[in-house]
Structures are given as structure tokens and as C-alpha cells.
Motif scaffolding. Structure first.
Motif, PDB file in Angstrom:
ATOM      1  N   LYS A   3       0.809  -1.209   0.000  1.00  0.00           N
ATOM      2  CA  LYS A   3       0.000   0.000   0.000  1.00  0.00           C
ATOM      3  C   LYS A   3       0.851   1.273   0.000  1.00  0.00           C
ATOM      4  N   ARG A   4       2.160   1.107   0.013  1.00  0.00           N
ATOM      5  CA  ARG A   4       3.011   2.288   0.028  1.00  0.00           C
ATOM      6  C   ARG A   4       3.079   2.936  -1.346  1.00  0.00           C
ATOM      7  N   MET A   5       3.492   4.208  -1.328  1.00  0.00           N
ATOM      8  CA  MET A   5       3.496   4.984  -2.560  1.00  0.00           C
ATOM      9  C   MET A   5       4.896   5.218  -3.092  1.00  0.00           C
ATOM     10  N   LEU A   6       4.959   5.367  -4.380  1.00  0.00           N
ATOM     11  CA  LEU A   6       6.153   5.778  -5.101  1.00  0.00           C
ATOM     12  C   LEU A   6       5.992   7.269  -5.391  1.00  0.00           C
ATOM     13  N   GLU A  52       9.382   6.377   0.426  1.00  0.00           N
ATOM     14  CA  GLU A  52      10.813   6.105   0.581  1.00  0.00           C
ATOM     15  C   GLU A  52      11.546   6.015  -0.746  1.00  0.00           C
ATOM     16  N   SER A  53      10.829   6.103  -1.843  1.00  0.00           N
ATOM     17  CA  SER A  53      11.445   6.095  -3.166  1.00  0.00           C
ATOM     18  C   SER A  53      10.857   7.247  -3.976  1.00  0.00           C
ATOM     19  N   VAL A  54      11.720   8.176  -4.387  1.00  0.00           N
ATOM     20  CA  VAL A  54      11.267   9.359  -5.125  1.00  0.00           C
ATOM     21  C   VAL A  54      12.100   9.502  -6.395  1.00  0.00           C
ATOM     22  N   ALA A  55      11.426   9.598  -7.515  1.00  0.00           N
ATOM     23  CA  ALA A  55      12.087   9.813  -8.807  1.00  0.00           C
ATOM     24  C   ALA A  55      11.828  11.246  -9.255  1.00  0.00           C
ATOM     25  N   ILE A  56      12.901  11.945  -9.595  1.00  0.00           N
ATOM     26  CA  ILE A  56      12.789  13.320 -10.076  1.00  0.00           C
ATOM     27  C   ILE A  56      13.149  13.354 -11.554  1.00  0.00           C
ATOM     28  N   PHE A  57      12.266  13.930 -12.339  1.00  0.00           N
ATOM     29  CA  PHE A  57      12.447  13.988 -13.796  1.00  0.00           C
ATOM     30  C   PHE A  57      12.703  15.439 -14.217  1.00  0.00           C
ATOM     31  N   ASN A  78      18.979   8.922   1.214  1.00  0.00           N
ATOM     32  CA  ASN A  78      20.247   8.304   0.787  1.00  0.00           C
ATOM     33  C   ASN A  78      20.277   6.865   1.295  1.00  0.00           C
ATOM     34  N   ARG A  79      19.576   6.006   0.582  1.00  0.00           N
ATOM     35  CA  ARG A  79      19.321   4.640   1.040  1.00  0.00           C
ATOM     36  C   ARG A  79      19.969   3.619   0.115  1.00  0.00           C
ATOM     37  N   LYS A  80      20.214   2.421   0.676  1.00  0.00           N
ATOM     38  CA  LYS A  80      20.704   1.319  -0.142  1.00  0.00           C
ATOM     39  C   LYS A  80      19.580   0.762  -1.012  1.00  0.00           C
ATOM     40  N   ARG A  81      18.362   0.774  -0.489  1.00  0.00           N
ATOM     41  CA  ARG A  81      17.189   0.368  -1.251  1.00  0.00           C
ATOM     42  C   ARG A  81      16.265   1.557  -1.391  1.00  0.00           C
ATOM     43  N   ASP A  82      15.702   1.703  -2.553  1.00  0.00           N
ATOM     44  CA  ASP A  82      14.865   2.868  -2.846  1.00  0.00           C
ATOM     45  C   ASP A  82      15.708   4.139  -2.713  1.00  0.00           C
ATOM     46  N   GLY A  83      15.121   5.246  -2.233  1.00  0.00           N
ATOM     47  CA  GLY A  83      15.869   6.494  -2.107  1.00  0.00           C
ATOM     48  C   GLY A  83      15.511   7.492  -3.185  1.00  0.00           C
ATOM     49  N   LEU A  84      16.506   8.320  -3.558  1.00  0.00           N
ATOM     50  CA  LEU A  84      16.300   9.421  -4.496  1.00  0.00           C
ATOM     51  C   LEU A  84      16.934   9.082  -5.842  1.00  0.00           C
ATOM     52  N   PHE A  85      16.179   9.334  -6.942  1.00  0.00           N
ATOM     53  CA  PHE A  85      16.648   9.017  -8.285  1.00  0.00           C
ATOM     54  C   PHE A  85      16.454  10.231  -9.196  1.00  0.00           C
ATOM     55  N   PHE A  86      17.418  10.442 -10.101  1.00  0.00           N
ATOM     56  CA  PHE A  86      17.319  11.501 -11.100  1.00  0.00           C
ATOM     57  C   PHE A  86      17.253  10.875 -12.489  1.00  0.00           C
ATOM     58  N   PHE A  87      16.287  11.336 -13.288  1.00  0.00           N
ATOM     59  CA  PHE A  87      16.146  10.849 -14.652  1.00  0.00           C
ATOM     60  C   PHE A  87      15.991  12.041 -15.595  1.00  0.00           C
ATOM     61  N   PRO A  88      17.110  12.655 -16.015  1.00  0.00           N
ATOM     62  CA  PRO A  88      17.022  13.788 -16.944  1.00  0.00           C
ATOM     63  C   PRO A  88      16.292  13.415 -18.220  1.00  0.00           C
ATOM     64  N   SER A  89      15.617  14.387 -18.802  1.00  0.00           N
ATOM     65  CA  SER A  89      14.807  14.156 -20.000  1.00  0.00           C
ATOM     66  C   SER A  89      15.679  13.883 -21.218  1.00  0.00           C
TER      67      SER A  89
END
Length: 342
Positions: A3-6, A52-57, A78-89
Motif C-alpha cells: 500500500k506504500r506509494m512511489l 521512501e522512493s522518489v524519482a525526479i524527472f 540516501n538509502r541502499k534500497r529505494d531512495g532518491l533518483f534523477f532521470f534527466p529528459s
């Protein structure tokens, strides 16, 4: 866990009316309230909602955004699992009409495939608010909706909650459906999805012009607005900078203002927001202004209804005045002298 969110933050938005502040940075990285950037609000809300997992585009001028967020340590991402992600366009990505380009997401589908979270929250990066998204998820599950749109007074805040599996399907089938983003889906009268609305009752300001950026900033000087945004139970996190307290020299005066640390104040400050490391010289008067980081204001200056971007230098004796409904913006790193006044 199911039930957790991304968290998905679209940082590609460009508002032409904010060009003066986005020449050297993305909209998400525009400074706000002296210590923060616009993205801090939605990102902190997500973290406070157990995401706990956030993707920034991002797309435009995102170096300063990446420098600000770093590894996500200040948001506990700053996690070993999930965490912060960057996905440039991708360079060839065509612009979408709304938040969350499916073409942009498609270039990073592996992220969505690997995600364990059953639901995805897609949001813009430029809304100033403090919201717990967990009640939105509870309502979404209880009502059996396919897509929940967060609204305020009937207006979409461009935040969407959807099952991750449905989001992946929308991305994969974008060429067949013609949908380019979430708003295309919810506004299509021929869709077969159950769309629900969640009305947010708190304070929320979508920053899309210099005028409402200035108005929202000045509004924070009102105690009621401040209390609606900066809650002890749901703090807004930002990049930590270890700087000394602000020094108020003999003859200095400060009234109804927000002044960050690391400043040196020798003049008068009224109804203004002063960022870190600003210097205001003796005899200078700063009223109804937003002064960004490391700006230097000389002696005997007069500033009223002005936004000074980072690293601006105002030479002694200068007089710079805008209007409250149309503040004057001085771009980052420029020099303003007394002889430049018109």
C-alpha cells in the motif's frame, strides 16, 4: 509494503513568466522563503507521508537542482534500497501539455518495473504547501478509484495518485491512446477510468509567475500563512548549510522580516525575506524585498519591491524601486550602481 506509494516529481516545467528567475536554474530550484527551494515542499511532503522512493524527472538547467538535493541525505533518502533518483529528459523528448510526460517516463521504464510500491503519486515541483498524502491513498483505496486528482477549490493542483501498474500501462500504450501525460487521461471524456477528486483544504500556491511568487513570499510574513506551511509535525526539509548566526550591527533595524543565517545587517530591513549570507550596508533601507543568497548591498541604498537574485551587488547610494503588484527583478550576479538608476 503493497500500500506504500512511489513518489514521482516532474521538474521539467518551464513558465515563461518566471524567466527572470529560471535563466540559470530549473523552476524546481528557485529559492523560496530564504532557506528553501520550491522542490523542497513537495519532496518533504512525500517523505513525511512515508514515501521512501522518489524519482525526479528534470529537463532544463538542472545542475543547481542536483547540487541542492545531492544524495537526498537531508530528506533521509540516501538509502541502499529505494531512495532518491534523477532521470534527466532525453534530448528528443517532445514537450507534454501537463505534468508527467509519458515519453519521459518511457525512457526510464525500468525504474517503474523494478519498483515494489503498488501506487504512484505524480506531482509538479512548484507548489508551496504542506500536505500529508496518506489520507489521499486511504481514500483512493476505499473508493476503488483508478486515478485520484488532488484539487483545491475545484482547481487541479496537478497531483495524481494511480496504481503503478496502471501508470506503466498508460506509458506503454501512449502511442495507441494519444495520451501524453496524466491530465490528458483525466480530461478525456471518452476514457473508461474511474476518476476521483480529493479536495485539499490547506494553503497551496502554485508558483507560475513573478507576481504570484512575490505575493506568496510576502504572504509568509503573515503568521497564519507561516503556520499553515511550516508545521512542527510535518517539517519542510532543505539542504543544511553550517553558517554562523546573522550579525546585527549597531544601528541596524529589522521588522516583520525573515532573515536567514550568515547575514550581516547594518541598515534597516522591513517586510522582507533575506536569504543566507546577505550583507546590507550602513544607512541602507530594504523594504518589501526578496534578497537571495550572498547578495551585497552597499551603504545608503534604498530598495523597495525588488527581487535580487543570488550574488547581486548593489553599489552604495543606489536606489532601486519596483511596485508591489509588479516587483523589479535583478538577475543573478549583476551589478547595480547609483549611476544606473533611471
Amino acid at each position: 509494503m503493497k500500500k506504500r506509494m512511489l513518489g514521482v516529481i516532474d521538474a521539467t516545467t518551464y513558465h515563461e513568466d518566471l524567466e527572470e528567475l529560471t535563466v540559470h536554474r530549473s523552476l524546481a530550484a528557485v529559492p523560496f522563503a530564504g532557506r528553501y527551494r520550491l522542490i523542497d515542499f513537495v519532496l518533504s511532503n512525500m517523505v513525511n507521508s512515508d514515501i521512501e522512493s522518489v524519482a525526479i524527472f528534470p529537463k532544463y538547467q538542472y545542475r543547481s537542482l542536483m547540487d541542492h538535493l545531492g544524495s537526498g541525505k537531508n530528506w533521509d533518502l540516501n538509502r541502499k534500497r529505494d531512495g532518491l533518483f534523477f532521470f534527466p529528459s532525453p534530448l528528443l523528448d517532445s514537450p507534454s501539455k501537463g505534468i508527467g510526460s509519458f515519453n519521459h517516463f518511457a525512457a526510464n521504464l525500468d525504474y517503474f518495473y523494478r519498483s515494489k510500491q503498488e501506487y504512484a503519486l505524480i506531482s509538479n515541483c512548484f507548489t508551496v504547501f504542506n500536505m500529508d498524502f496518506r489520507p489521499v491513498l486511504d481514500r483512493h483505496i476505499m473508493t476503488g478509484c483508478d486515478i485520484t486528482v488532488v484539487r483545491q477549490d475545484g482547481r487541479s493542483l496537478e497531483m495524481y495518485l494511480v496504481k503503478t501498474s496502471l501508470l506503466v500501462s498508460l506509458i506503454e500504450n501512449r502511442n495507441e491512446t494519444g495520451y501524453t501525460c496524466m491530465s490528458d487521461v483525466v480530461t478525456d471524456i471518452h476514457h473508461s477510468y474511474t476518476i476521483c477528486n480529493y479536495e485539499y483544504a490547506g494553503l497551496a500556491v502554485m508558483i507560475d509567475s513573478i507576481e504570484n511568487y512575490f505575493a506568496a513570499s510576502m504572504g509568509l510574513l503573515e503568521p497564519e500563512a507561516w503556520k499553515n506551511i511550516f508545521l512542527r509535525s510535518q517539517p519542510i526539509y532543505t539542504k543544511v548549510k553550517d553558517e554562523p548566526p546573522t550579525r546585527y550591527m549597531k544601528g541596524a533595524s529589522a521588522k516583520n522580516s525573515m532573515i536567514a543565517n550568515g547575514c550581516m545587517i547594518e541598515g534597516t530591513v522591513e517586510n522582507s525575506i533575506i536569504s543566507r549570507g546577505v550583507k546590507i550596508g550602513k544607512g541602507s533601507v530594504v523594504k518589501n524585498c526578496i534578497i537571495m543568497q550572498k547578495t551585497q548591498i552597499g551603504e545608503n541604498c534604498v530598495l523597495d519591491s525588488v527581487i535580487l537574485d543570488k550574488d547581486v551587488k548593489v553599489e552604495s547610494g543606489a536606489r532601486i524601486e519596483g511596485r508591489h503588484e509588479m516587483p523589479l527583478v535583478i538577475r543573478k550576479g549583476t551589478v547595480q550602481g547609483a549611476l544606473m538608476n533611471s
